[in-house]
Motif scaffolding. Structure first.
Motif, PDB file in Angstrom:
ATOM      1  N   LEU A 160       3.666  -1.010  -4.442  1.00  0.00           N
ATOM      2  CA  LEU A 160       3.725  -0.118  -3.284  1.00  0.00           C
ATOM      3  C   LEU A 160       4.719  -0.652  -2.245  1.00  0.00           C
ATOM      4  O   LEU A 160       5.536   0.110  -1.716  1.00  0.00           O
ATOM      5  CB  LEU A 160       2.338   0.037  -2.655  1.00  0.00           C
ATOM      6  CG  LEU A 160       2.252   0.981  -1.458  1.00  0.00           C
ATOM      7  CD1 LEU A 160       2.651   2.399  -1.852  1.00  0.00           C
ATOM      8  CD2 LEU A 160       0.843   0.960  -0.886  1.00  0.00           C
ATOM      9  N   GLN A 161       4.683  -1.949  -1.979  1.00  0.00           N
ATOM     10  CA  GLN A 161       5.604  -2.535  -1.009  1.00  0.00           C
ATOM     11  C   GLN A 161       7.048  -2.372  -1.469  1.00  0.00           C
ATOM     12  O   GLN A 161       7.933  -2.050  -0.679  1.00  0.00           O
ATOM     13  CB  GLN A 161       5.312  -4.019  -0.794  1.00  0.00           C
ATOM     14  CG  GLN A 161       6.256  -4.645   0.224  1.00  0.00           C
ATOM     15  CD  GLN A 161       6.256  -6.152   0.205  1.00  0.00           C
ATOM     16  OE1 GLN A 161       6.304  -6.751  -0.862  1.00  0.00           O
ATOM     17  NE2 GLN A 161       6.209  -6.764   1.367  1.00  0.00           N
ATOM     18  N   LEU A 203      -0.878   6.329  -7.426  1.00  0.00           N
ATOM     19  CA  LEU A 203      -1.607   6.876  -8.588  1.00  0.00           C
ATOM     20  C   LEU A 203      -2.296   5.762  -9.380  1.00  0.00           C
ATOM     21  O   LEU A 203      -3.446   5.922  -9.808  1.00  0.00           O
ATOM     22  CB  LEU A 203      -0.665   7.671  -9.490  1.00  0.00           C
ATOM     23  CG  LEU A 203      -0.224   9.032  -8.950  1.00  0.00           C
ATOM     24  CD1 LEU A 203       0.826   9.650  -9.868  1.00  0.00           C
ATOM     25  CD2 LEU A 203      -1.406   9.968  -8.763  1.00  0.00           C
ATOM     26  N   LEU A 204      -1.612   4.655  -9.566  1.00  0.00           N
ATOM     27  CA  LEU A 204      -2.221   3.526 -10.273  1.00  0.00           C
ATOM     28  C   LEU A 204      -3.408   2.967  -9.493  1.00  0.00           C
ATOM     29  O   LEU A 204      -4.417   2.555 -10.090  1.00  0.00           O
ATOM     30  CB  LEU A 204      -1.183   2.442 -10.541  1.00  0.00           C
ATOM     31  CG  LEU A 204      -0.153   2.780 -11.619  1.00  0.00           C
ATOM     32  CD1 LEU A 204       0.951   1.719 -11.663  1.00  0.00           C
ATOM     33  CD2 LEU A 204      -0.805   2.956 -12.975  1.00  0.00           C
ATOM     34  N   MET A 205      -3.313   2.953  -8.169  1.00  0.00           N
ATOM     35  CA  MET A 205      -4.440   2.496  -7.353  1.00  0.00           C
ATOM     36  C   MET A 205      -5.618   3.461  -7.482  1.00  0.00           C
ATOM     37  O   MET A 205      -6.779   3.021  -7.557  1.00  0.00           O
ATOM     38  CB  MET A 205      -4.023   2.345  -5.889  1.00  0.00           C
ATOM     39  CG  MET A 205      -3.146   1.148  -5.652  1.00  0.00           C
ATOM     40  SD  MET A 205      -2.668   1.044  -3.911  1.00  0.00           S
ATOM     41  CE  MET A 205      -1.420  -0.226  -3.998  1.00  0.00           C
ATOM     42  N   GLN A 262     -14.208  -5.694  -8.482  1.00  0.00           N
ATOM     43  CA  GLN A 262     -14.319  -5.876  -7.033  1.00  0.00           C
ATOM     44  C   GLN A 262     -13.193  -6.740  -6.480  1.00  0.00           C
ATOM     45  O   GLN A 262     -12.726  -6.520  -5.357  1.00  0.00           O
ATOM     46  CB  GLN A 262     -15.681  -6.500  -6.668  1.00  0.00           C
ATOM     47  CG  GLN A 262     -16.857  -5.643  -7.021  1.00  0.00           C
ATOM     48  CD  GLN A 262     -17.424  -5.968  -8.408  1.00  0.00           C
ATOM     49  OE1 GLN A 262     -16.759  -6.544  -9.259  1.00  0.00           O
ATOM     50  NE2 GLN A 262     -18.667  -5.583  -8.640  1.00  0.00           N
ATOM     51  N   SER A 263     -12.755  -7.703  -7.246  1.00  0.00           N
ATOM     52  CA  SER A 263     -11.644  -8.555  -6.807  1.00  0.00           C
ATOM     53  C   SER A 263     -10.369  -7.721  -6.664  1.00  0.00           C
ATOM     54  O   SER A 263      -9.615  -7.884  -5.693  1.00  0.00           O
ATOM     55  CB  SER A 263     -11.444  -9.691  -7.811  1.00  0.00           C
ATOM     56  OG  SER A 263     -10.448 -10.580  -7.387  1.00  0.00           O
ATOM     57  N   THR A 264     -10.132  -6.821  -7.602  1.00  0.00           N
ATOM     58  CA  THR A 264      -8.975  -5.925  -7.520  1.00  0.00           C
ATOM     59  C   THR A 264      -9.015  -5.132  -6.228  1.00  0.00           C
ATOM     60  O   THR A 264      -8.017  -5.035  -5.505  1.00  0.00           O
ATOM     61  CB  THR A 264      -8.971  -4.946  -8.720  1.00  0.00           C
ATOM     62  OG1 THR A 264      -9.121  -5.670  -9.929  1.00  0.00           O
ATOM     63  CG2 THR A 264      -7.695  -4.114  -8.751  1.00  0.00           C
ATOM     64  N   MET A 265     -10.187  -4.566  -5.935  1.00  0.00           N
ATOM     65  CA  MET A 265     -10.320  -3.727  -4.747  1.00  0.00           C
ATOM     66  C   MET A 265     -10.136  -4.548  -3.468  1.00  0.00           C
ATOM     67  O   MET A 265      -9.525  -4.071  -2.505  1.00  0.00           O
ATOM     68  CB  MET A 265     -11.682  -3.020  -4.726  1.00  0.00           C
ATOM     69  CG  MET A 265     -11.889  -2.035  -5.876  1.00  0.00           C
ATOM     70  SD  MET A 265     -10.695  -0.676  -5.860  1.00  0.00           S
ATOM     71  CE  MET A 265      -9.625  -1.118  -7.223  1.00  0.00           C
ATOM     72  N   LEU A 266     -10.643  -5.769  -3.450  1.00  0.00           N
ATOM     73  CA  LEU A 266     -10.465  -6.628  -2.278  1.00  0.00           C
ATOM     74  C   LEU A 266      -8.975  -6.882  -2.036  1.00  0.00           C
ATOM     75  O   LEU A 266      -8.482  -6.752  -0.911  1.00  0.00           O
ATOM     76  CB  LEU A 266     -11.201  -7.956  -2.461  1.00  0.00           C
ATOM     77  CG  LEU A 266     -10.985  -8.992  -1.356  1.00  0.00           C
ATOM     78  CD1 LEU A 266     -11.581  -8.507  -0.040  1.00  0.00           C
ATOM     79  CD2 LEU A 266     -11.584 -10.330  -1.759  1.00  0.00           C
TER      80      LEU A 266
END
Length: 174
Positions: free
Chosen positions: A82-83, A99-101, A119-123
């Motif tokens: 994204l960045q 979209l991948l997120m 959960q680690s991915t989301m954090l």
């Protein structure tokens, strides 16, 4: 502070034991900061985020470390995408990253691909997409800090597991 209805009250340990553990935590954290400074790794918060996800969600289980690490790297990679899209002015790359997120959120909700989307991915997606971080973070250094955190904190947890019996292994007091 009160305990929410239906929740178990927090475990209370003897104050002396809590003080010893706190001292140990300070030594481990100082060691990580010193190692990061020696290796010139600046975004050490990423290693601490991994530690938080691993400790809070998995109680430092060595079996859970790979999932927490891979989830962190997945979240960091999606944030980097994204960045990069924003920095390049590429709407296509931005849309792909978003979209991948969304797919990652769906997989977490559905309980699928848990090694990569957890959960680690989301954090990491949440923290690394904060505008102040997106504005100028070096994601190569973030990846290095995550890996360094996994190695350092994983090694410390492994050493501790060799000397301190797990609560499940402790004999029951009657």
């Amino acid at each position: 502070m009160s305990t929410p209805a239906g929740a178990a009250p927090p475990h209370q340990m003897p104050l002396g034991q809590a003080a010893i553990i706190t001292l140990g935590v300070i030594v481990v954290i100082a060691g990580f900061v010193a190692l990061g400074a020696w290796l010139h790794v600046t975004p050490l918060y990423a290693g601490f985020l991994l530690l938080w996800a691993w400790s809070a969600l998995h109680e430092l289980s060595l079996k859970a470390l790979p999932g927490a690490l891979i989830g962190a790297l997945t979240g960091a990679s999606l944030s980097f995408l994204l960045q990069t899209g924003a920095a390049m002015g590429s709407p296509q790359l931005i849309i792909l990253a978003l979209l991948l997120m969304i797919v990652a959120v769906f997989l977490v909700v559905a309980g699928r691909a848990a090694l990569f989307c957890n959960q680690s991915t989301m954090l990491f997606i949440t923290v690394l997409n904060a505008p102040v971080i997106q504005a100028g973070e070096n994601f190569r250094q973030v990846i290095v800090a995550i890996a360094l955190g996994a190695v350092w904190f994983g090694f410390v947890a492994w050493v501790i597991s060799r000397f301190v019996p797990s609560p499940a292994a402790a004999p029951a007091v009657t």
